[in-house]
Design a protein around this motif. Structure first.
Motif, PDB file in Angstrom:
ATOM      1  N   UNK A 186       7.196  22.505 -15.955  1.00 16.51           N
ATOM      2  CA  UNK A 186       6.872  23.083 -14.890  1.00 16.51           C
ATOM      3  C   UNK A 186       8.056  22.808 -13.816  1.00 16.51           C
ATOM      4  N   UNK A 187       7.049  21.875 -13.542  1.00 11.13           N
ATOM      5  CA  UNK A 187       8.185  21.659 -11.885  1.00 11.13           C
ATOM      6  C   UNK A 187       9.318  20.729 -11.328  1.00 11.13           C
ATOM      7  N   UNK A 188       9.920  19.788 -12.136  1.00 10.26           N
ATOM      8  CA  UNK A 188      10.138  19.704 -12.952  1.00 10.26           C
ATOM      9  C   UNK A 188      11.508  20.238 -14.007  1.00 10.26           C
ATOM     10  N   UNK A 189      13.457  20.145 -12.810  1.00  9.60           N
ATOM     11  CA  UNK A 189      14.269  21.180 -13.794  1.00  9.60           C
ATOM     12  C   UNK A 189      14.747  20.111 -14.608  1.00  9.60           C
ATOM     13  N   UNK A 190      15.248  20.679 -15.883  1.00  6.68           N
ATOM     14  CA  UNK A 190      15.772  20.118 -16.535  1.00  6.68           C
ATOM     15  C   UNK A 190      14.766  19.205 -17.402  1.00  6.68           C
ATOM     16  N   UNK A 191      13.717  19.355 -17.456  1.00  7.27           N
ATOM     17  CA  UNK A 191      13.449  17.387 -18.103  1.00  7.27           C
ATOM     18  C   UNK A 191      12.530  17.659 -19.415  1.00  7.27           C
ATOM     19  N   UNK A 192      13.480  17.155 -20.373  1.00  4.66           N
ATOM     20  CA  UNK A 192      12.263  16.865 -21.799  1.00  4.66           C
ATOM     21  C   UNK A 192      12.130  14.900 -22.155  1.00  4.66           C
ATOM     22  N   UNK A 193      11.215  15.371 -22.650  1.00  6.40           N
ATOM     23  CA  UNK A 193      10.280  13.902 -23.302  1.00  6.40           C
ATOM     24  C   UNK A 193      10.892  13.893 -24.680  1.00  6.40           C
ATOM     25  N   UNK A 194      10.996  12.799 -24.817  1.00  6.56           N
ATOM     26  CA  UNK A 194      10.836  12.201 -26.516  1.00  6.56           C
ATOM     27  C   UNK A 194      10.039  11.635 -26.434  1.00  6.56           C
ATOM     28  N   UNK A 195       8.790  11.945 -27.872  1.00  7.88           N
ATOM     29  CA  UNK A 195       8.103  11.205 -28.121  1.00  7.88           C
ATOM     30  C   UNK A 195       8.540   9.866 -28.856  1.00  7.88           C
ATOM     31  N   UNK A 229      16.081   8.832 -19.124  1.00  6.42           N
ATOM     32  CA  UNK A 229      15.474   9.162 -20.380  1.00  6.42           C
ATOM     33  C   UNK A 229      14.189   8.960 -20.392  1.00  6.42           C
ATOM     34  N   UNK A 230      13.207   9.797 -20.411  1.00  8.41           N
ATOM     35  CA  UNK A 230      11.882  10.075 -20.397  1.00  8.41           C
ATOM     36  C   UNK A 230      11.163  10.039 -21.477  1.00  8.41           C
ATOM     37  N   UNK A 231       9.942   9.196 -21.755  1.00  3.75           N
ATOM     38  CA  UNK A 231       9.659   9.075 -22.851  1.00  3.75           C
ATOM     39  C   UNK A 231       8.597   9.242 -22.863  1.00  3.75           C
ATOM     40  N   UNK A 232       7.270   9.627 -23.420  1.00  5.01           N
ATOM     41  CA  UNK A 232       5.809   9.789 -23.756  1.00  5.01           C
ATOM     42  C   UNK A 232       5.293   8.361 -24.940  1.00  5.01           C
ATOM     43  N   UNK A 233       4.599   8.431 -24.364  1.00  3.50           N
ATOM     44  CA  UNK A 233       3.119   7.512 -25.399  1.00  3.50           C
ATOM     45  C   UNK A 233       2.255   7.813 -25.638  1.00  3.50           C
ATOM     46  N   UNK A 234       1.823   8.374 -26.936  1.00  3.54           N
ATOM     47  CA  UNK A 234       0.324   8.796 -26.946  1.00  3.54           C
ATOM     48  C   UNK A 234      -0.445   7.566 -26.948  1.00  3.54           C
ATOM     49  N   UNK A 235      -1.194   7.314 -26.550  1.00  3.02           N
ATOM     50  CA  UNK A 235      -1.981   6.470 -26.145  1.00  3.02           C
ATOM     51  C   UNK A 235      -3.307   6.184 -26.082  1.00  3.02           C
ATOM     52  N   UNK A 236      -4.386   5.875 -27.419  1.00  9.31           N
ATOM     53  CA  UNK A 236      -5.832   5.948 -26.952  1.00  9.31           C
ATOM     54  C   UNK A 236      -5.820   4.472 -26.551  1.00  9.31           C
ATOM     55  N   UNK A 237      -7.096   4.480 -25.712  1.00  8.16           N
ATOM     56  CA  UNK A 237      -7.753   4.247 -24.170  1.00  8.16           C
ATOM     57  C   UNK A 237      -7.489   2.561 -24.728  1.00  8.16           C
TER      58      UNK A 237
END
Length: 468
Positions: A299-308, A100-108
């Motif tokens: 664009x480079x990784x197949x079927x890649x989805x991220x949750x926020x 499972x791929x997750x993105x954290x929008x993180x201020x510095x």
């Protein structure tokens, strides 16, 4: 006679010289170097090294692999190389589907608190091991000190926390030194005390931290790898040295604090978790100006989805665990502006505590400054295809300094570097002055020789020694 002459000529000619470049990994830099070589031949000694990544060809899949050409293309795709007319445009990377791929929008400024909050939350769950990736060894060293301090770990050995091991060893040695004539009740009491001591030791360290990077000695790296492998739970901070060729058991999650420079590196990093069909988490930190990197990966990784994920929830966990004693009696840590995570009570408390610690520990402050500089250099080293996302001009150096608990951005060169730079400028100036004097002397000498050639009667005026 002719044959003898040819033999002598062949024996006197210089031997054939072959130059060989050995590299553990084939990066775009080594590929550019290879392109500038004459008659260069690439020999892949260990193609298994890149088979940790699976490549999938999009379209044109009807080659006959029994054919030699089809077999060559299949082998190329398996090892990530290009053969023949395959330009790689239709080739995508496949990562384990159970990740499972997750993105954290993180201020510095909230980055350090986000790392500590994630690790604190996972330490309270059933997640066993975590690997955290940084772009440089300086960042690894700095965060190793900070996270070990937050976890209540003492790092006397320099490779990873073993305070619990020392406590257990002392408890075992004290129990073994007791005489055999003690009663069963005394033995039971000692055992209970030992268990209490172990529970107290475990609670004093929230998680054990290890570090791994290329600047360590080979023996130290091996020791770290062995100890992290043998531990039931732990956190490994590393550079991309830990992204390939290492297979650790029970790694439940990876955290990429510094985004990778390409999709292959991303796949290698997240591949440390979800081994042998197990589930795993892949967390990626991106700044507010770096969110476009998600599309580049897709664009480079197949079927890649991220949750926020919501960073505020992670910071709330930090306020209730590691930073509880620094946050005071604030019963509602979520009482802050959701649009400004840097105002979260846990973020402010952590930065304040880290600043105070660095005031008394000049070595830690020096490591923070080195980590800041290495971070800026790492951003400058991103490939041109990603410069529109990662560029030094897009950085707010004051905010980046806050990621390392620094009140202001240090000089990018540093004191030692500044002194060396100043000395180099002085040396360059002295060298330029010396070359100018030599050039002027040559000019004067030429003018005098020209005059003597046109008027030989003045030859007697030449100074002794031939200098002018």
């Amino acid at each position: 006679d002719r044959t003898k002459k040819e033999a002598r000529a062949a024996s006197s000619s210089p031997p054939f010289l072959q130059m060989t470049l050995l590299s553990a990994t084939l990066t775009p830099g080594t590929e550019r170097l290879r392109m500038k070589m004459q008659n260069a031949v690439t020999v892949d000694v260990n193609p298994e090294a890149d088979r940790e990544i699976e490549f999938v060809q999009q379209g044109d899949d009807n080659e006959n692999e029994e054919d030699e050409e089809g077999l060559m293309k299949a082998m190329a795709r398996a090892s990530g190389r290009q053969v023949g007319g395959d330009d790689g445009k239709n080739k995508k990377i496949r990562v384990p589907s159970q990740l499972t791929h997750t993105i954290f929008e993180t201020p510095p400024k909230a980055r350090m608190a986000a790392i500590a909050g994630l690790l604190a939350g996972w330490a309270l769950s059933d997640l066993n091991k975590v690997i955290v990736f940084f772009a440089s060894r300086e960042s690894v060293e700095y965060h190793y000190e900070i996270l070990s301090w937050l976890a209540g770990q003492k790092n006397d050995d320099g490779g990873g926390g073993n305070e619990r091991d020392r406590n257990n060893t002392s408890a075992n040695s004290s129990s073994s030194s007791s005489s055999s004539s003690e009663s069963d009740s005394d033995d039971e009491e000692n055992n209970n005390n030992s268990k209490k001591s172990r529970r107290k030791s475990s609670s004093s360290s929230l998680y054990e931290v290890f570090r791994l990077h290329g600047a360590q000695k080979q023996s130290e790296r091996q020791k770290t790898v062995s100890r992290f492998q043998s531990q039931a739970r732990g956190v490994l901070l590393c550079t991309d040295v830990g992204a390939r060729g290492l297979d650790f058991d029970n790694v439940g999650a990876t955290v990429q604090v510094d985004p990778p420079t390409d999709s292959k590196t991303y796949a290698h990093r997240v591949g440390r978790a979800a081994r042998l069909g197990n589930d795993g988490e892949a967390v990626l930190f991106l700044g507010p100006k770096e969110l476009e990197f998600e599309d580049a990966l897709k664009n480079d990784i197949e079927d890649l989805t991220f949750s926020k994920a919501k960073l505020g929830a992670v910071l709330d966990v930090l306020a209730r665990t590691t930073m509880q004693k620094y946050c005071g009696n604030n019963k509602n840590p979520s009482n802050y502006s959701r649009n400004n995570l840097t105002e979260h009570v846990a973020v402010k408390a952590l930065l304040s505590a880290a600043e105070k610690k660095m005031q008394s520990d000049t070595g830690l402050k020096s490591r923070a400054e080195d980590a800041f500089r290495s971070h800026v250099r790492a951003v400058a080293a991103y490939p041109s295809s990603l410069k529109h996302i990662f560029h030094v001009k897009r950085l707010h150096l004051g905010h980046v300094a806050g990621a390392f608990a620094l009140r202001e951005a240090p000089t990018l060169v540093g004191k030692k570097g500044s002194a060396a730079f100043s000395n180099a400028k002085k040396l360059d100036k002295l060298t330029a002055e010396r070359k100018k004097r030599e050039k002027d002397s040559q000019k004067r000498k030429k003018r005098m020789l020209k005059k003597l050639a046109t008027n030989p009667s003045k030859r007697g005026d030449m100074p002794v020694g031939g200098t002018f």
